[in-house]
Design a protein around this motif. Structure first.
Motif, mmCIF file in Angstrom:
data_model
loop_
_atom_site.group_PDB
_atom_site.id
_atom_site.type_symbol
_atom_site.label_atom_id
_atom_site.label_comp_id
_atom_site.label_asym_id
_atom_site.label_seq_id
_atom_site.Cartn_x
_atom_site.Cartn_y
_atom_site.Cartn_z
ATOM 1 N N VAL A 187 -0.953 8.419 -6.666
ATOM 2 C CA VAL A 187 -1.600 7.474 -5.756
ATOM 3 C C VAL A 187 -2.021 8.211 -4.493
ATOM 4 O O VAL A 187 -1.416 9.208 -4.100
ATOM 5 C CB VAL A 187 -0.675 6.290 -5.385
ATOM 6 C CG1 VAL A 187 -0.358 5.443 -6.602
ATOM 7 C CG2 VAL A 187 0.611 6.768 -4.730
ATOM 8 N N ASN A 188 -3.079 7.720 -3.884
ATOM 9 C CA ASN A 188 -3.531 8.243 -2.605
ATOM 10 C C ASN A 188 -3.006 7.365 -1.485
ATOM 11 O O ASN A 188 -2.764 6.166 -1.679
ATOM 12 C CB ASN A 188 -5.059 8.281 -2.543
ATOM 13 C CG ASN A 188 -5.631 9.355 -3.431
ATOM 14 O OD1 ASN A 188 -5.296 10.530 -3.295
ATOM 15 N ND2 ASN A 188 -6.482 8.963 -4.362
ATOM 16 N N ASN B 291 -2.691 4.829 1.258
ATOM 17 C CA ASN B 291 -3.331 3.538 1.513
ATOM 18 C C ASN B 291 -3.882 2.857 0.261
ATOM 19 O O ASN B 291 -4.492 1.808 0.356
ATOM 20 C CB ASN B 291 -4.424 3.666 2.582
ATOM 21 C CG ASN B 291 -4.588 2.385 3.370
ATOM 22 O OD1 ASN B 291 -3.637 1.635 3.565
ATOM 23 N ND2 ASN B 291 -5.796 2.111 3.798
ATOM 24 N N ASP B 292 -3.668 3.431 -0.930
ATOM 25 C CA ASP B 292 -4.042 2.734 -2.184
ATOM 26 C C ASP B 292 -3.203 1.466 -2.319
ATOM 27 O O ASP B 292 -2.026 1.447 -1.949
ATOM 28 C CB ASP B 292 -3.759 3.599 -3.418
ATOM 29 C CG ASP B 292 -4.815 4.639 -3.683
ATOM 30 O OD1 ASP B 292 -5.830 4.683 -2.956
ATOM 31 O OD2 ASP B 292 -4.618 5.432 -4.641
ATOM 32 N N SER B 293 -3.802 0.431 -2.865
ATOM 33 C CA SER B 293 -3.059 -0.787 -3.191
ATOM 34 C C SER B 293 -2.217 -0.498 -4.428
ATOM 35 O O SER B 293 -2.738 -0.048 -5.443
ATOM 36 C CB SER B 293 -4.021 -1.933 -3.469
ATOM 37 O OG SER B 293 -3.292 -3.084 -3.835
ATOM 38 N N ARG C 161 0.823 -1.207 0.000
ATOM 39 C CA ARG C 161 0.000 0.000 0.000
ATOM 40 C C ARG C 161 0.861 1.263 0.000
ATOM 41 O O ARG C 161 1.957 1.276 0.547
ATOM 42 C CB ARG C 161 -0.927 0.000 1.206
ATOM 43 C CG ARG C 161 -1.882 -1.189 1.190
ATOM 44 C CD ARG C 161 -3.063 -0.962 2.084
ATOM 45 N NE ARG C 161 -4.096 -1.947 1.826
ATOM 46 C CZ ARG C 161 -5.101 -1.779 0.981
ATOM 47 N NH1 ARG C 161 -5.213 -0.674 0.306
ATOM 48 N NH2 ARG C 161 -6.004 -2.726 0.824
ATOM 49 N N THR D 153 0.137 10.168 0.018
ATOM 50 C CA THR D 153 -0.403 10.632 -1.254
ATOM 51 C C THR D 153 0.707 11.315 -2.038
ATOM 52 O O THR D 153 1.447 12.132 -1.489
ATOM 53 C CB THR D 153 -1.568 11.624 -1.013
ATOM 54 O OG1 THR D 153 -2.602 10.924 -0.326
ATOM 55 C CG2 THR D 153 -2.104 12.177 -2.315
#
Length: 70
Positions: free
Chosen positions: A60-61, A63-65, A5, A9
């Motif tokens: 990506v944010n 905690n994004d996978s 993860r 961000t």
């Protein structure tokens, strides 16, 4: 399998490891650029990097996978 993860961000800037590579827990496997700083993404466990689900330069944010570890 375990998800990798995003820790913050930002823009995924640099893969240090590629699919198929063996990694050690805590090893830096990628970097995310946020506010002009490079933040390391560390392997959550020891294993084999199965895939990245994002590409370099992608936003990506937190905690994004972003990948999978086996």
């Amino acid at each position: 399998m375990e998800e990798i993860r995003a820790v913050i961000t930002g823009t995924l800037n640099n893969f240090k490891k590629l699919a198929g590579d063996e990694v050690e827990k805590g090893e830096t496997i990628a970097e995310i650029e946020s506010m002009k700083m490079l933040i390391p993404v560390e392997a959550p466990n020891t294993g084999k990097l199965v895939e990245w689900s994002v590409v370099e330069g992608e936003f990506v944010n937190e905690n994004d996978s972003i990948g999978m570890l086996d």
